[in-house]
Design an enzyme around this catalytic site. Structure first.
Site, mmCIF file in Angstrom:
data_model
loop_
_atom_site.group_PDB
_atom_site.id
_atom_site.type_symbol
_atom_site.label_atom_id
_atom_site.label_comp_id
_atom_site.label_asym_id
_atom_site.label_seq_id
_atom_site.Cartn_x
_atom_site.Cartn_y
_atom_site.Cartn_z
ATOM 1 N N ARG A 174 37.220 50.114 55.600
ATOM 2 C CA ARG A 174 38.349 50.697 54.849
ATOM 3 C C ARG A 174 38.845 51.880 55.661
ATOM 4 N NH1 ARG A 174 38.815 51.942 48.488
ATOM 5 N NH2 ARG A 174 39.176 49.712 48.621
ATOM 6 N N GLN A 220 41.367 42.454 47.761
ATOM 7 C CA GLN A 220 41.796 42.650 46.377
ATOM 8 C C GLN A 220 42.605 41.450 45.898
ATOM 9 O OE1 GLN A 220 41.296 45.288 44.098
ATOM 10 N NE2 GLN A 220 42.153 43.723 42.751
ATOM 11 N N CYS A 252 44.820 46.649 40.162
ATOM 12 C CA CYS A 252 43.667 46.581 41.069
ATOM 13 C C CYS A 252 42.616 47.633 40.742
ATOM 14 C CB CYS A 252 44.127 46.701 42.514
ATOM 15 S SG CYS A 252 45.114 48.173 42.832
ATOM 16 N N ASP A 254 50.063 49.053 40.370
ATOM 17 C CA ASP A 254 49.087 49.823 41.162
ATOM 18 C C ASP A 254 49.537 51.283 41.091
ATOM 19 O OD1 ASP A 254 47.181 50.682 43.010
ATOM 20 O OD2 ASP A 254 48.200 49.836 44.760
ATOM 21 N N ARG A 302 36.053 40.668 42.236
ATOM 22 C CA ARG A 302 35.908 41.182 43.602
ATOM 23 C C ARG A 302 34.575 40.689 44.179
ATOM 24 N NH1 ARG A 302 38.792 45.586 45.463
ATOM 25 N NH2 ARG A 302 37.791 44.958 47.398
ATOM 26 N N HIS A 316 45.629 44.973 51.623
ATOM 27 C CA HIS A 316 44.387 44.960 50.845
ATOM 28 C C HIS A 316 44.070 43.495 50.492
ATOM 29 C CE1 HIS A 316 41.070 46.345 48.672
ATOM 30 N NE2 HIS A 316 41.625 47.002 47.678
HETATM 31 N N1 CP Z 1 40.600 48.045 43.865
HETATM 32 C C1 CP Z 1 39.804 48.644 44.785
HETATM 33 O O1 CP Z 1 39.869 48.386 45.983
HETATM 34 O O2 CP Z 1 38.937 49.542 44.260
HETATM 35 P P1 CP Z 1 38.102 50.610 45.108
HETATM 36 O O3 CP Z 1 39.100 51.538 45.745
HETATM 37 O O4 CP Z 1 37.253 51.300 44.084
HETATM 38 O O5 CP Z 1 37.293 49.892 46.138
HETATM 39 N N1 NVA Z 2 47.294 51.280 46.765
HETATM 40 C C1 NVA Z 2 46.029 51.883 46.437
HETATM 41 C C2 NVA Z 2 45.027 50.813 46.138
HETATM 42 C C3 NVA Z 2 43.665 51.326 45.742
HETATM 43 C C4 NVA Z 2 42.678 50.216 45.501
HETATM 44 C C5 NVA Z 2 45.579 52.786 47.573
HETATM 45 O O1 NVA Z 2 45.771 52.415 48.729
HETATM 46 O O2 NVA Z 2 45.048 53.857 47.300
#
Ligand code: CP
Ligand code: NVA
Length: 305
Positions: free
Chosen positions: A100, A130, A261, A221, A289, A127
């Site tokens: 990430r 997700q 999400c 989101d 997930r 993502h």
């Molecule tokens: N939706 C999602 O990716 O959650 P986290 O940021 O908690 O991993």
């Molecule tokens: N769009 C959000 C998604 C979090 C799971 C972010 O990038 O923070």
């Protein structure tokens, strides 16, 4: 050959359906299994995570392998040593990497320099994990991966990383996708163009009710993604009309579902009553997930032979 999942466009439509079918099979077969016995997964996180971290860590354990979590301070990616050096070092010792990262270039560079599969656990641009779980959740409700193309999905909010992955899913599975967002928050133009070239039907509108009209799925989101915290106040004002609430749900298809999400900001992009309401499937998404990430890891393992 090693394969990576940096974005959903890394999968052909058939491969996307295969991973989803595998996820349904894995979920329905119960746990645990030894499909990835002896496999180690390095997990690099430059940003916080609940669902992504736990789904991969639990998932690999349930498949007979183990995960090593690397928090920002553990390796100081790109600071203590370069991204290519980290990629090559990890690839000599582990079997898969999930990362990430703030910039998509960082996760791409890991994939370029690691001879093991690299999975994008969220970047500024995509993502994919997700949206695989989201598609699994919808396929499960319809008892079919094959009919996902019949859906109409309305995304209300920012044209962000999650929406980019939804666009690439639309290009692979053929459902109709609409985004309602304020001017200036459109999705990346080159990703949109590529998805349209691949045959996706994607409309970008400014009006949330127009986008949600007759939709089977209403998705939202956060207005401010991780890394954009400085813009939060401005975004709260700009996105005020882009909230999933009871009034918006009046114009959707009668049996529409609400997806998010997570994490959610109640009172901003979604009201508490809709998030907690009977149409919300957000915690089914969160659970999926785990099953989607297990299927992805099994599939990536199979590709290596
Ligand atoms: N939706 C999602 O990716 O959650 P986290 O940021 O908690 O991993
Ligand atoms: N769009 C959000 C998604 C979090 C799971 C972010 O990038 O923070």
């Amino acid at each position: 050959m090693k394969r990576d999942l940096l974005r959903l466009a890394d999968l052909t439509p058939e491969e996307c359906r295969r991973v989803l079918t595998l996820a349904l099979e894995i979920k329905n077969s119960g746990r645990p299994s030894t499909q990835l016995a002896g496999t180690t997964l390095a997990m690099i996180f430059e940003k916080p995570s609940l669902r992504t971290r736990i789904s991969f860590e639990t998932g690999i354990f349930q498949l007979g392998g183990m995960a090593i979590h690397l928090a920002p301070q553990d390796i100081r990616l790109g600071e203590r040593e370069t991204v290519p050096d980290v990629a090559r070092t990890l690839a000599g010792m582990v079997d898969m990497i999930v990362a990430r990262t703030f910039t998509h270039d960082t996760v791409s560079s890991l994939a370029t320099h690691a001879q093991v599969p690299v999975i994008n656990g969220l970047s500024d641009l995509h993502h994919p994990c997700q949206v695989l779980a989201d598609l699994l959740t919808l396929a499960e409700r319809r008892s079919s991966v094959e009919t996902l193309g019949d859906l109409t999905v309305a995304f209300v909010g920012d044209g962000n990383n999650v929406f980019h992955s939804w666009m690439e899913a639309a290009a692979r599975l053929g459902f109709r996708l609409t985004l309602a967002c304020p001017a200036g928050y459109d999705p990346d133009a080159s990703i949109l163009e590529a998805c349209r070239r691949d045959g996706a039907t994607i409309d970008i509108l400014r009006n949330a009710a127009e986008a949600a009209q007759g939709a089977n799925v209403v998705y939202t989101d956060v207005w401010t993604s991780m890394g954009q915290e400085d813009e939060a106040d401005e975004r709260r004002k700009t996105f005020a009309d882009y909230q999933v609430n009871e009034a918006l749900m009046q114009v959707t298809a009668k049996d529409a579902v609400v997806m998010h999400c997570l994490p959610a900001h109640r009172g901003e992009e979604i009201t508490a009553d809709v998030l907690e309401g009977s149409q919300s499937i957000v915690f089914a998404q969160a659970e999926n997930r785990l099953h989607a990430q297990k299927a992805l890891m099994v599939w990536l393992g199979e590709q290596r032979g």
